[in-house]
Design an enzyme around this catalytic site. Sequence first.
Site, PDB file in Angstrom:
ATOM      1  N   ASP A   3       0.835  -1.204   0.000  1.00 46.29           N
ATOM      2  CA  ASP A   3       0.000   0.000   0.000  1.00 46.29           C
ATOM      3  C   ASP A   3       0.873   1.258   0.000  1.00 46.29           C
ATOM      4  O   ASP A   3       2.055   1.218   0.345  1.00 46.29           O
ATOM      5  CB  ASP A   3      -0.943   0.000   1.207  1.00 46.29           C
ATOM      6  CG  ASP A   3      -0.203   0.045   2.534  1.00 46.29           C
ATOM      7  OD1 ASP A   3       0.806  -0.674   2.668  1.00 46.29           O
ATOM      8  OD2 ASP A   3      -0.625   0.790   3.433  1.00 46.29           O
ATOM      9  N   GLU A  29      -0.113  -1.002   5.761  1.00 47.29           N
ATOM     10  CA  GLU A  29       0.999  -0.573   6.607  1.00 47.29           C
ATOM     11  C   GLU A  29       0.968   0.929   6.819  1.00 47.29           C
ATOM     12  O   GLU A  29       1.332   1.421   7.894  1.00 47.29           O
ATOM     13  CB  GLU A  29       2.327  -0.985   5.964  1.00 47.29           C
ATOM     14  CG  GLU A  29       3.547  -0.832   6.877  1.00 47.29           C
ATOM     15  CD  GLU A  29       4.195   0.547   6.811  1.00 47.29           C
ATOM     16  OE1 GLU A  29       5.061   0.843   7.653  1.00 47.29           O
ATOM     17  OE2 GLU A  29       3.827   1.356   5.928  1.00 47.29           O
TER      18      GLU A  29
END
Length: 348
Positions: free
Chosen positions: A65, A120
């Site tokens: 991400d 994350e």
Amino acid sequence: MNDAVEFLIRLLRTPSLSGQEAAAVQVMVAQMAAFGWEAFVDESGSAVGQVGTDGPLVVLLGHIDTVPGEIPVRIEDGKLYGRGAVDAKGPLATFVWAARRAEQAGTLGCRLVIIGATEEEAASSRGAHAARDRYRPDFCVIGEPSGWDRITLGYKGRLLVHYRYQQPVAHSAGEQRAAPEQMVDFWRAIEQYCQHLNAGRSRLFEQLIPSLRRVHSDSDGINEWVEATIGFRLPPGVEPSTLAETLQTLAGAAHLSFEGACPAFQSPRTTPLASAFVRAIRQHGGQPAFLHKTGTADMNVVGPVWQCPIVAYGPGDSRLDHTPDEHIVLHEYEHAIAVLADVLAQLR
């Protein structure tokens, strides 16, 4: 353009904001499946690839991400630009191609699990928590930018604080302090507390660092209120729960809520994994050095539970994280792939 660069470009061209990673996950799973590896999407939405049948279990845990902000994907002067090039699709692509190189060379002596983890960049670290509960590796490498010739051993902890204070509206000429002023008092108290705690601590890694992320105030004519979000980077020895208790005292009548709490984590530099990186970096002409980062990473999530040799490694300059100039130098990407392939050959 080689296959490793083409793969990274595909990842960069596939948006993957936290919570919206599915398309990029499919790109990664498809590439690993094309190698003949077992590849799938796990319960957290993360991309997972498995290769190797013998030897110790090694988890290569990167995140797929990114933060928001579109950066046109392009190559200029040997630099590949794009959101996530440094943080952290570049390191993640390094994992995939280093594993492939070691496999093709016949030097892979371990069982590998490669994870492109979700969320994350959000407070949840959803992918890392799922991996933490599923695996018990002998070694772990976290995919974060360190530079091809640097190895990261530790990250500071984190605590996000959401502040809200409300009171009846009073005339501005009166003695009552306005709600925003109450919040300013709280912020000043935080600064004083941190200055006192940090006295004598010269390294940033050892200091408690606050950052004011957001402030908003409003009124409906009857009540007025102020809301703020404050982030803290925690050094070793400062536990999130203890800090939260202190902040509650400093906040007085205000309401506080907390999010994303995790303590700092450090790994020693004398592990077989760290030594393998030192040898590999030297073999490729680099002068290895160890880093301690002032940010937070998935190492903070899995390290305390797995208690195995662990480092963070990946190409890229972390000062470019989250910036509009985010890019990775392609020859550094190639160096990192070669270094990590050599490391994997040593873990037997």
